[in-house]
Design a protein around this motif. Structure first.
Motif, PDB file in Angstrom:
ATOM      1  N   PHE A 342       0.845  -1.196   0.000  1.00 42.79           N
ATOM      2  CA  PHE A 342       0.000   0.000   0.000  1.00 42.79           C
ATOM      3  C   PHE A 342       0.881   1.248   0.000  1.00 42.79           C
ATOM      4  O   PHE A 342       1.842   1.333   0.768  1.00 42.79           O
ATOM      5  CB  PHE A 342      -0.902   0.001   1.237  1.00 42.79           C
ATOM      6  N   VAL A 343       0.555   2.189  -0.877  1.00 38.86           N
ATOM      7  CA  VAL A 343       1.314   3.445  -0.942  1.00 38.86           C
ATOM      8  C   VAL A 343       0.757   4.402   0.108  1.00 38.86           C
ATOM      9  O   VAL A 343      -0.362   4.913  -0.018  1.00 38.86           O
ATOM     10  CB  VAL A 343       1.245   4.076  -2.344  1.00 38.86           C
ATOM     11  N   VAL A 344       1.525   4.630   1.151  1.00 34.36           N
ATOM     12  CA  VAL A 344       1.111   5.507   2.249  1.00 34.36           C
ATOM     13  C   VAL A 344       1.361   6.968   1.886  1.00 34.36           C
ATOM     14  O   VAL A 344       0.553   7.846   2.185  1.00 34.36           O
ATOM     15  CB  VAL A 344       1.891   5.148   3.531  1.00 34.36           C
ATOM     16  N   ARG A 345       2.469   7.212   1.201  1.00 33.44           N
ATOM     17  CA  ARG A 345       2.871   8.586   0.902  1.00 33.44           C
ATOM     18  C   ARG A 345       3.700   8.595  -0.362  1.00 33.44           C
ATOM     19  O   ARG A 345       4.468   7.672  -0.620  1.00 33.44           O
ATOM     20  CB  ARG A 345       3.679   9.133   2.086  1.00 33.44           C
ATOM     21  N   GLY A 346       3.541   9.665  -1.155  1.00 31.56           N
ATOM     22  CA  GLY A 346       4.304   9.781  -2.389  1.00 31.56           C
ATOM     23  C   GLY A 346       3.555   9.211  -3.577  1.00 31.56           C
ATOM     24  O   GLY A 346       2.399   8.803  -3.492  1.00 31.56           O
ATOM     25  N   GLU A 347       4.247   9.143  -4.702  1.00 26.14           N
ATOM     26  CA  GLU A 347       3.646   8.674  -5.955  1.00 26.14           C
ATOM     27  C   GLU A 347       4.596   7.703  -6.639  1.00 26.14           C
ATOM     28  O   GLU A 347       5.811   7.919  -6.664  1.00 26.14           O
ATOM     29  CB  GLU A 347       3.358   9.866  -6.873  1.00 26.14           C
ATOM     30  N   VAL A 348       4.041   6.638  -7.194  1.00 24.02           N
ATOM     31  CA  VAL A 348       4.841   5.651  -7.919  1.00 24.02           C
ATOM     32  C   VAL A 348       4.170   5.361  -9.252  1.00 24.02           C
ATOM     33  O   VAL A 348       3.006   5.697  -9.470  1.00 24.02           O
ATOM     34  CB  VAL A 348       4.990   4.333  -7.115  1.00 24.02           C
ATOM     35  N   ARG A 349       4.926   4.753 -10.138  1.00 27.60           N
ATOM     36  CA  ARG A 349       4.358   4.249 -11.396  1.00 27.60           C
ATOM     37  C   ARG A 349       4.662   2.760 -11.488  1.00 27.60           C
ATOM     38  O   ARG A 349       5.723   2.301 -11.068  1.00 27.60           O
ATOM     39  CB  ARG A 349       4.934   4.984 -12.604  1.00 27.60           C
ATOM     40  N   MET A 350       3.696   2.020 -12.036  1.00 31.03           N
ATOM     41  CA  MET A 350       3.877   0.581 -12.237  1.00 31.03           C
ATOM     42  C   MET A 350       4.107   0.298 -13.710  1.00 31.03           C
ATOM     43  O   MET A 350       3.385   0.812 -14.568  1.00 31.03           O
ATOM     44  CB  MET A 350       2.643  -0.192 -11.756  1.00 31.03           C
ATOM     45  N   ASP A 351       5.103  -0.557 -13.992  1.00 31.48           N
ATOM     46  CA  ASP A 351       5.365  -0.937 -15.380  1.00 31.48           C
ATOM     47  C   ASP A 351       4.236  -1.793 -15.933  1.00 31.48           C
ATOM     48  O   ASP A 351       3.784  -1.592 -17.061  1.00 31.48           O
ATOM     49  CB  ASP A 351       6.692  -1.701 -15.482  1.00 31.48           C
ATOM     50  N   ARG A 352       3.804  -2.800 -15.161  1.00 31.41           N
ATOM     51  CA  ARG A 352       2.707  -3.651 -15.608  1.00 31.41           C
ATOM     52  C   ARG A 352       2.049  -4.302 -14.396  1.00 31.41           C
ATOM     53  O   ARG A 352       2.640  -4.391 -13.322  1.00 31.41           O
ATOM     54  CB  ARG A 352       3.155  -4.713 -16.606  1.00 31.41           C
ATOM     55  N   ASN A 353       0.819  -4.759 -14.602  1.00 31.13           N
ATOM     56  CA  ASN A 353       0.047  -5.313 -13.498  1.00 31.13           C
ATOM     57  C   ASN A 353      -0.926  -6.360 -14.018  1.00 31.13           C
ATOM     58  O   ASN A 353      -1.837  -6.051 -14.783  1.00 31.13           O
ATOM     59  CB  ASN A 353      -0.722  -4.189 -12.794  1.00 31.13           C
ATOM     60  N   HIS A 372       8.114   2.108  -9.444  1.00 27.49           N
ATOM     61  CA  HIS A 372       9.270   3.004  -9.376  1.00 27.49           C
ATOM     62  C   HIS A 372       8.806   4.342  -8.804  1.00 27.49           C
ATOM     63  O   HIS A 372       7.682   4.782  -9.072  1.00 27.49           O
ATOM     64  CB  HIS A 372       9.867   3.217 -10.773  1.00 27.49           C
ATOM     65  N   PRO A 373       9.652   4.999  -8.029  1.00 27.82           N
ATOM     66  CA  PRO A 373       9.231   6.269  -7.427  1.00 27.82           C
ATOM     67  C   PRO A 373       9.128   7.382  -8.458  1.00 27.82           C
ATOM     68  O   PRO A 373       9.967   7.524  -9.331  1.00 27.82           O
ATOM     69  CB  PRO A 373      10.344   6.558  -6.404  1.00 27.82           C
ATOM     70  N   VAL A 374       8.077   8.169  -8.328  1.00 32.64           N
ATOM     71  CA  VAL A 374       7.918   9.378  -9.133  1.00 32.64           C
ATOM     72  C   VAL A 374       8.289  10.594  -8.302  1.00 32.64           C
ATOM     73  O   VAL A 374       8.902  11.539  -8.795  1.00 32.64           O
ATOM     74  CB  VAL A 374       6.472   9.492  -9.667  1.00 32.64           C
ATOM     75  N   THR A 375       7.924  10.568  -7.021  1.00 33.01           N
ATOM     76  CA  THR A 375       8.309  11.633  -6.100  1.00 33.01           C
ATOM     77  C   THR A 375       9.613  11.261  -5.400  1.00 33.01           C
ATOM     78  O   THR A 375      10.016  10.092  -5.391  1.00 33.01           O
ATOM     79  CB  THR A 375       7.197  11.862  -5.067  1.00 33.01           C
ATOM     80  N   ASP A 376      10.255  12.246  -4.806  1.00 36.83           N
ATOM     81  CA  ASP A 376      11.544  12.007  -4.154  1.00 36.83           C
ATOM     82  C   ASP A 376      11.425  11.025  -2.995  1.00 36.83           C
ATOM     83  O   ASP A 376      12.362  10.272  -2.714  1.00 36.83           O
ATOM     84  CB  ASP A 376      12.144  13.328  -3.648  1.00 36.83           C
ATOM     85  N   GLU A 377      10.293  11.065  -2.300  1.00 33.18           N
ATOM     86  CA  GLU A 377      10.099  10.185  -1.163  1.00 33.18           C
ATOM     87  C   GLU A 377       8.819   9.390  -1.354  1.00 33.18           C
ATOM     88  O   GLU A 377       7.780   9.940  -1.732  1.00 33.18           O
ATOM     89  CB  GLU A 377      10.010  10.987   0.152  1.00 33.18           C
TER      90      GLU A 377
END
Length: 384
Positions: A342-353, A372-377
């Protein structure tokens, strides 16, 4: 689950029990190796009394098996449990059975077919997966159906057997597709279900490369064929839950057919066993900023948290694994769902799902192996 492998479950499908400790492996003894077809075997694993509570499983869950090659490379593969789930409140299972189909070039499936024998000891992760059906949560007189291809029968065998045994008012329709009769896994087990529940278990078999003496003509179960076949078999609109399992092409075709027949997405549960890269759309290109972002990840796992840098091009899972070897994973291909977080904080991108349903991604869950992270944290939680 074949050599790759699951997906979640809404409404009548239960939220599967999560293991007390993620990624925990135990050494289990192989009680038997049964040849099902020329290219598939069933492994029966003995569970000692002190571990039976940890190996309690919901119908449809899977096990991750691990081995190291002579060169010291660790190989993990996920296989669905085909044996019925233990009764609620009772002891955990004394044995677990999984089906393993030989995959061309598959390192673990080749090992299972050529080397594993009764008496051997294997590293086995505790059960996981959300492609499940809890008989206790099924509504009165629930009517369920499954469309499976090849080794996709494995988790559905556990689901159907557990449901029919626990709920005398439930019905189950199984539509299965195989190449030939000789390549069909668990023939005897499925026939036994038909004998035990003749009025409540409906079986339809389609062979893609061989004509049958009776029954449906040969050919693939694609979207167009399913749109005409399913309404002739059962009242599509009255089915409580649909379970789709097998190769990506079959699952996608069945999903589209059901959508065209008016089945709501919340009644469809999917598990992909094998993905041919050529059949899958390429991931959407990430923005230059996102692609270049490294940042850091904070991960919570089994009640403990840590923060570590993410190297360029590295997934969140790999960043965590460099520091926490017990992080849960199996296929690393976006298929099995073992690394769900679960993403608690920040933003990520998924290659595939191929493992998470839309409801899960909308709620904030991701596959760490594809993220992969999109935001620094970024902060993720494996314990949710």
């Amino acid at each position: 689950m074949a050599e790759s492998t699951p997906s979640p479950a809404p409404s009548s499908a239960a939220v599967a029990p999560r293991p007390a400790r993620h990624g925990a492996f135990h050494r289990l003894t192989v009680a038997a190796v049964d040849r099902l077809t020329d290219d598939s075997v069933a492994l029966t694993l003995q569970v000692p009394p002190e571990l039976r509570a940890e190996y309690r499983h919901a119908p449809g869950q899977h096990l991750t098996l691990r081995r190291s090659t002579p060169e010291g490379v660790e190989i993990r593969r996920t296989y669905s449990i085909c044996s019925p789930a233990p009764e609620p409140g009772g002891p955990g299972p004394a044995q677990l059975r999984v089906g393993v189909r030989l995959v061309e070039g598959g390192e673990f499936s080749t090992f299972a077919h050529k080397e594993v024998a009764a008496g051997d000891v294997l590293d086995v992760m505790v059960p996981a997966g959300r492609f499940v059906l809890d008989p206790a949560a099924a509504p009165d007189a629930g009517h369920y159906a499954a469309i499976v291809g090849g080794s996709g029968i494995t988790p559905v065998l556990s689901i159907a057997a557990s449901l029919l045994a626990a709920r005398p008012d439930a019905r189950f329709c199984l539509v299965r597709s195989d190449r030939t009769a000789a390549s069909t896994m668990f023939l005897e087990e499925v026939a036994d279900l038909k004998d035990r529940y003749p009025d409540r278990f409906q079986l339809v078999t389609v062979l893609s490369r061989e004509e049958q003496e009776a029954g449906l003509p040969s050919g693939r179960l694609d979207e167009e064929r399913l749109k005409s076949l399913l309404p002739a078999l059962l009242p599509v609109a009255e089915v409580t839950g649909w379970f789709l399992c097998g190769p990506y092409g079959l699952v996608l075709g069945a999903e589209q057919a059901l959508g065209a027949l008016g089945v709501g997405r919340n009644r469809i549960h999917e598990e992909v066993f094998h993905v041919e890269d050529a059949t899958v759309p390429a991931p959407a290109a990430a923005s230059a900023a996102a692609a270049a972002s490294c940042g850091q990840v904070t991960a919570r796992l089994d009640g403990r948290s840590g923060t570590w840098p993410v190297r360029e091009g590295e997934s969140l899972l790999d960043a965590v694994l460099r520091n926490r070897a017990d992080a849960p994973y199996a296929c690393k291909g976006g298929v099995c769902g073992t690394c769900r977080a679960f993403v608690v904080r920040g933003e990520v991108r998924m290659d595939r799902n191929f493992a998470l349903e839309a409801e899960e991604t909308e709620a904030g869950f991701v596959l760490a192996c594809q993220s992969h992270p999109v935001t620094d944290e970024v902060e993720i939680d494996f314990d949710r």
